[in-house]
Every structure is written in structure tokens, then in C-alpha cells.
Design a protein around this motif. Structure first.
Motif, mmCIF file in Angstrom:
data_model
loop_
_atom_site.group_PDB
_atom_site.id
_atom_site.type_symbol
_atom_site.label_atom_id
_atom_site.label_comp_id
_atom_site.label_asym_id
_atom_site.label_seq_id
_atom_site.Cartn_x
_atom_site.Cartn_y
_atom_site.Cartn_z
ATOM 1 N N VAL A 86 0.835 -1.204 0.000
ATOM 2 C CA VAL A 86 0.000 0.000 0.000
ATOM 3 C C VAL A 86 0.868 1.252 0.000
ATOM 4 C CG1 VAL A 86 -1.660 1.333 1.363
ATOM 5 C CG2 VAL A 86 -1.956 -1.141 1.096
ATOM 6 N N ALA A 87 1.917 1.251 0.836
ATOM 7 C CA ALA A 87 2.783 2.428 0.923
ATOM 8 C C ALA A 87 3.503 2.715 -0.386
ATOM 9 C CB ALA A 87 3.802 2.224 2.045
ATOM 10 N N GLU A 88 3.752 1.664 -1.167
ATOM 11 C CA GLU A 88 4.500 1.847 -2.408
ATOM 12 C C GLU A 88 3.607 2.223 -3.581
ATOM 13 O OE1 GLU A 88 7.661 -0.624 -5.244
ATOM 14 O OE2 GLU A 88 6.962 -1.470 -3.335
ATOM 15 N N HIS A 89 2.350 1.748 -3.588
ATOM 16 C CA HIS A 89 1.520 1.921 -4.775
ATOM 17 C C HIS A 89 0.329 2.852 -4.570
ATOM 18 C CE1 HIS A 89 3.627 -1.919 -5.583
ATOM 19 N NE2 HIS A 89 3.596 -1.512 -6.832
ATOM 20 N N ALA A 90 -0.039 3.153 -3.329
ATOM 21 C CA ALA A 90 -1.190 4.022 -3.101
ATOM 22 C C ALA A 90 -0.803 5.485 -3.314
ATOM 23 C CB ALA A 90 -1.737 3.813 -1.691
ATOM 24 N N ASP A 91 -1.816 6.328 -3.340
ATOM 25 C CA ASP A 91 -1.591 7.761 -3.504
ATOM 26 C C ASP A 91 -0.748 8.300 -2.347
ATOM 27 O OD1 ASP A 91 -2.425 10.394 -4.853
ATOM 28 O OD2 ASP A 91 -2.975 10.703 -2.744
ATOM 29 N N PRO A 92 0.287 9.074 -2.610
ATOM 30 C CA PRO A 92 1.157 9.574 -1.535
ATOM 31 C C PRO A 92 0.412 10.330 -0.440
ATOM 32 C CG PRO A 92 2.177 9.943 -3.670
ATOM 33 C CD PRO A 92 0.782 9.461 -3.933
ATOM 34 N N ALA A 93 -0.604 11.079 -0.811
ATOM 35 C CA ALA A 93 -1.371 11.810 0.207
ATOM 36 C C ALA A 93 -2.109 10.849 1.133
ATOM 37 C CB ALA A 93 -2.368 12.754 -0.476
ATOM 38 N N LEU A 94 -2.642 9.773 0.550
ATOM 39 C CA LEU A 94 -3.339 8.781 1.366
ATOM 40 C C LEU A 94 -2.356 8.055 2.294
ATOM 41 C CD1 LEU A 94 -5.918 7.213 2.040
ATOM 42 C CD2 LEU A 94 -5.363 5.663 0.140
ATOM 43 N N VAL A 95 -1.179 7.721 1.764
ATOM 44 C CA VAL A 95 -0.169 7.044 2.578
ATOM 45 C C VAL A 95 0.270 7.938 3.729
ATOM 46 C CG1 VAL A 95 2.165 6.082 2.573
ATOM 47 C CG2 VAL A 95 0.610 5.605 0.672
ATOM 48 N N HIS A 96 0.457 9.221 3.458
ATOM 49 C CA HIS A 96 0.851 10.155 4.516
ATOM 50 C C HIS A 96 -0.234 10.232 5.593
ATOM 51 C CE1 HIS A 96 2.760 13.578 6.445
ATOM 52 N NE2 HIS A 96 1.583 14.202 6.425
ATOM 53 N N ALA A 97 -1.485 10.206 5.164
ATOM 54 C CA ALA A 97 -2.587 10.237 6.135
ATOM 55 C C ALA A 97 -2.565 8.982 7.013
ATOM 56 C CB ALA A 97 -3.920 10.366 5.403
ATOM 57 N N PHE A 98 -2.292 7.835 6.404
ATOM 58 C CA PHE A 98 -2.186 6.594 7.182
ATOM 59 C C PHE A 98 -1.044 6.687 8.196
ATOM 60 C CE2 PHE A 98 -4.236 3.916 3.622
ATOM 61 C CZ PHE A 98 -5.480 4.004 4.231
ATOM 62 N N HIS A 99 0.115 7.131 7.739
ATOM 63 C CA HIS A 99 1.266 7.249 8.634
ATOM 64 C C HIS A 99 0.988 8.250 9.752
ATOM 65 C CE1 HIS A 99 4.249 5.710 5.335
ATOM 66 N NE2 HIS A 99 3.560 4.742 5.904
ATOM 67 N N GLN A 100 0.385 9.366 9.398
ATOM 68 C CA GLN A 100 0.086 10.376 10.407
ATOM 69 C C GLN A 100 -0.909 9.848 11.434
ATOM 70 O OE1 GLN A 100 1.506 13.680 10.437
ATOM 71 N NE2 GLN A 100 0.743 13.467 12.535
ATOM 72 N N GLY A 101 -1.892 9.099 10.966
ATOM 73 C CA GLY A 101 -2.909 8.578 11.881
ATOM 74 C C GLY A 101 -2.398 7.493 12.812
ATOM 75 N N SER A 102 -1.348 6.779 12.412
ATOM 76 C CA SER A 102 -0.804 5.704 13.251
ATOM 77 C C SER A 102 0.513 6.086 13.915
ATOM 78 C CB SER A 102 -0.602 4.449 12.403
ATOM 79 O OG SER A 102 0.262 4.708 11.308
ATOM 80 N N SER A 103 0.873 7.356 13.849
ATOM 81 C CA SER A 103 2.143 7.797 14.422
ATOM 82 C C SER A 103 2.070 7.840 15.948
ATOM 83 C CB SER A 103 2.499 9.180 13.875
ATOM 84 O OG SER A 103 3.612 9.717 14.554
ATOM 85 N N THR A 104 3.138 7.398 16.590
ATOM 86 C CA THR A 104 3.195 7.436 18.053
ATOM 87 C C THR A 104 3.825 8.744 18.533
ATOM 88 O OG1 THR A 104 5.267 6.190 17.898
ATOM 89 C CG2 THR A 104 3.278 4.950 18.426
ATOM 90 N N ASP A 105 3.367 9.854 17.979
ATOM 91 C CA ASP A 105 3.840 11.146 18.468
ATOM 92 C C ASP A 105 3.140 11.467 19.794
ATOM 93 O OD1 ASP A 105 1.245 12.246 17.801
ATOM 94 O OD2 ASP A 105 1.933 12.306 15.723
ATOM 95 N N VAL A 106 3.591 12.523 20.428
ATOM 96 C CA VAL A 106 3.068 12.864 21.756
ATOM 97 C C VAL A 106 1.569 13.140 21.709
ATOM 98 C CG1 VAL A 106 3.252 14.483 23.676
ATOM 99 C CG2 VAL A 106 5.314 13.757 22.461
ATOM 100 N N ALA A 107 1.121 13.847 20.688
ATOM 101 C CA ALA A 107 -0.302 14.189 20.598
ATOM 102 C C ALA A 107 -1.171 12.940 20.534
ATOM 103 C CB ALA A 107 -0.537 15.074 19.375
ATOM 104 N N HIS A 108 -0.769 11.966 19.743
ATOM 105 C CA HIS A 108 -1.563 10.736 19.636
ATOM 106 C C HIS A 108 -1.429 9.865 20.877
ATOM 107 C CE1 HIS A 108 -1.663 11.149 15.020
ATOM 108 N NE2 HIS A 108 -2.896 11.273 15.469
ATOM 109 N N LEU A 109 -0.248 9.850 21.491
ATOM 110 C CA LEU A 109 -0.073 9.043 22.700
ATOM 111 C C LEU A 109 -0.939 9.554 23.846
ATOM 112 C CD1 LEU A 109 3.777 8.385 22.722
ATOM 113 C CD2 LEU A 109 1.969 6.706 22.369
ATOM 114 N N VAL A 110 -1.211 10.854 23.855
ATOM 115 C CA VAL A 110 -2.082 11.411 24.885
ATOM 116 C C VAL A 110 -3.536 11.044 24.635
ATOM 117 C CG1 VAL A 110 -2.961 13.563 25.885
ATOM 118 C CG2 VAL A 110 -0.510 13.291 25.456
ATOM 119 N N ARG A 111 -3.959 11.036 23.364
ATOM 120 C CA ARG A 111 -5.369 10.807 23.036
ATOM 121 C C ARG A 111 -5.699 9.333 22.858
ATOM 122 N NH1 ARG A 111 -4.455 15.241 19.362
ATOM 123 N NH2 ARG A 111 -4.517 13.748 17.646
ATOM 124 N N THR A 112 -4.961 8.641 22.001
ATOM 125 C CA THR A 112 -5.264 7.223 21.696
ATOM 126 C C THR A 112 -3.991 6.382 21.798
ATOM 127 O OG1 THR A 112 -4.935 7.702 19.348
ATOM 128 C CG2 THR A 112 -7.205 7.786 20.198
#
Length: 248
Positions: free
Chosen positions: A74-100
């Protein structure tokens, strides 16, 4: 021949075999059983195909690798904007670790940075397969998760504190952080404790040396520190994994 000796039998005698007088129940030559070679006890047979995961032998690693293969595709063949959204949504950054926290800690480990041909993907296949064959699937998953979670928290919590006191900008709360590398590093550390010393220590030194070189290069110090911490977590599990070891 004495008068008390039994009369000789008229049955033919095989060539080279003599029947003794006075010995009952002689029917012919005794068959000899050829000796068969016996494998030396403890000798291991090399099976190269056991280095890779299989559905029955290593179900956890096989299933995990199949999921990573799909996300890499998916990361190699899907639309780059969609892939970035997936990565951003599953990122373990501080903001996401606080919420989910649970959601992102799970989903962040479903992506491979660089695809299935990256060094960490190859190490994942070899190391987790070997570890699962020695301690089983659930415990291998536990070692991987322990390194992934602890190294993530150890690197992201200081970022949150630094933003709180004003040492870092608020944009640091949304830094992309995903991948399997922390779990793989912990698995390498755990596996090194199960291998023979002549193999386990070189594996630990070579892999650890690579992590230290990345840290000295200072290209991504937070992630590089996380790799070193995850490797230390794997080494810390030696008392348990050695107790869990099963015959291979």
C-alpha cells in the motif's frame, strides 16, 4: 565318532559353516545383522528453510510478515497523500499518545520504513523466526511489544516534557514516528541470549555497533536513542527467555 554320538544329519550344510556335534536345534547358519550407522547424539542437522517463517512452525512471525507485506505494498503503490494520512494517523507522536495510546502503539508497528527490502525488514524475518522457534509465538510477541512500547515511551515522553517547559516548539508534538525497528531491536537483543556464545555475542556486538554508529552520525538522534534502548530491553529479558527456551 563314538557310539553315543548322534548320527550326522543328511541336510546340506552351507559352505563355510560347521555344525557342532551334540548342539541341538541347529538348522543352518545364523544370519548376521548388518550394523547401521547411528547419528551421534546431540548432532544438529542444518535446515536452511527453517530460517524463514512458516504458517505452522512460526505462525506469529508468518502472520505479522504477511500484514507488513500488505502495508508495504500500500505504501508503495497508493496515492502519496493517502499514505501520509495513514502514517500520520498511526504515528506514536506525543499528541496521539495522549489521546489514543493503545491504538497508535499497535498500528504504528504495522508499517515498515523503506518497505520489505529494507534492512530492518530482513532482520525482522530472520530474527523473529529464530526467536519464535525457541520461545514460541506469544512470548516472541511479548518481547517485540515490550521493546516497541518502552522505547517509544522513553523517546516521546521527554519530547512532551521539553515542549511543556518551552525547550521545543509545539510542532514536535506531531513528529512522525512509526515502524517496526524498536521491536526488531529488542528481539535481536533477546535472541542473542539464546544463541551459542560464539554466535550470540558477535550478533550483539555487530548490531549494537551499527546502532552506535547511527547515533554518532546524529541524523535522527531520538529514533537512534530508541533503538539503543530497545536493544537494552531485549538484553534485559535474558533471564526470562532462557527460562522459556524449548528444544529446537
Amino acid at each position: 565318532m563314538t557310539p553315543d554320538s548322534p548320527a550326522p544329519s543328511d541336510a546340506p550344510v552351507a559352505e563355510g559353516v560347521r555344525l557342532l556335534d551334540g548342539m541341538p536345534r541347529q538348522r543352518g547358519p545364523v544370519e548376521t545383522v548388518s550394523a547401521r550407522p547411528v547419528a551421534a547424539p546431540g548432532r544438529r542437522v542444518l535446515r536452511p528453510w527453517r530460517l524463514l517463517p512458516t504458517p505452522t512452525g512460526t505462525p506469529f512471525t508468518f502472520t505479522f510478515a504477511a500484514v507488513l507485506l500488505v502495508t508495504a505494498f500500500v505504501a508503495e503503490h497508493a496515492d502519496p497523500a493517502l499514505v501520509h494520512a495513514f502514517h500520520q494517523g498511526s504515528s506514536t507522536d506525543v499528541a496521539h499518545l495522549v489521546r489514543t495510546p493503545v491504538f497508535v502503539l499497535v498500528t504504528s508497528a504495522l508499517w515498515v520504513v523503506g518497505g520489505m527490502t529494507s534492512p530492518y525488514a530482513i532482520v525482522f524475518l530472520l530474527v523473529l523466526t529464530a526467536l519464535e522457534r525457541r520461545i514460541g509465538g506469544p512470548r516472541t510477541a511479548g518481547v517485540f511489544a515490550l521493546g516497541h512500547v518502552l522505547a517509544t515511551l522513553a523517546t516521546e515522553v521527554p519530547v512532551g516534557l521539553a515542549v511543556l517547559v518551552g525547550w521545543l516548539p509545539e510542532s514536535s508534538l506531531h513528529r512522525l514516528d512509526y515502524g517496526i525497528s524498536f521491536g526488531v531491536a529488542a528481539s535481536v537483543g533477546a535472541l542473542a541470549g539464546l544463541l551459542r556464545p560464539w554466535l550470540g555475542w558477535p550478533v550483539l556486538v555487530v548490531f549494537g555497533g551499527t546502532l552506535v554508529q547511527d547515533l554518532v552520525a546524529y541524523t535522527d538522534p531520538m529514533t537512534n536513542w530508541g533503538h539503543v534502548m530497545a536493544l537494552a530491553v531485549g538484553v534485559a529479558t535474558w533471564p526470562w527467555v532462557r527460562r522459556w527456551r524449548r528444544p529446537t
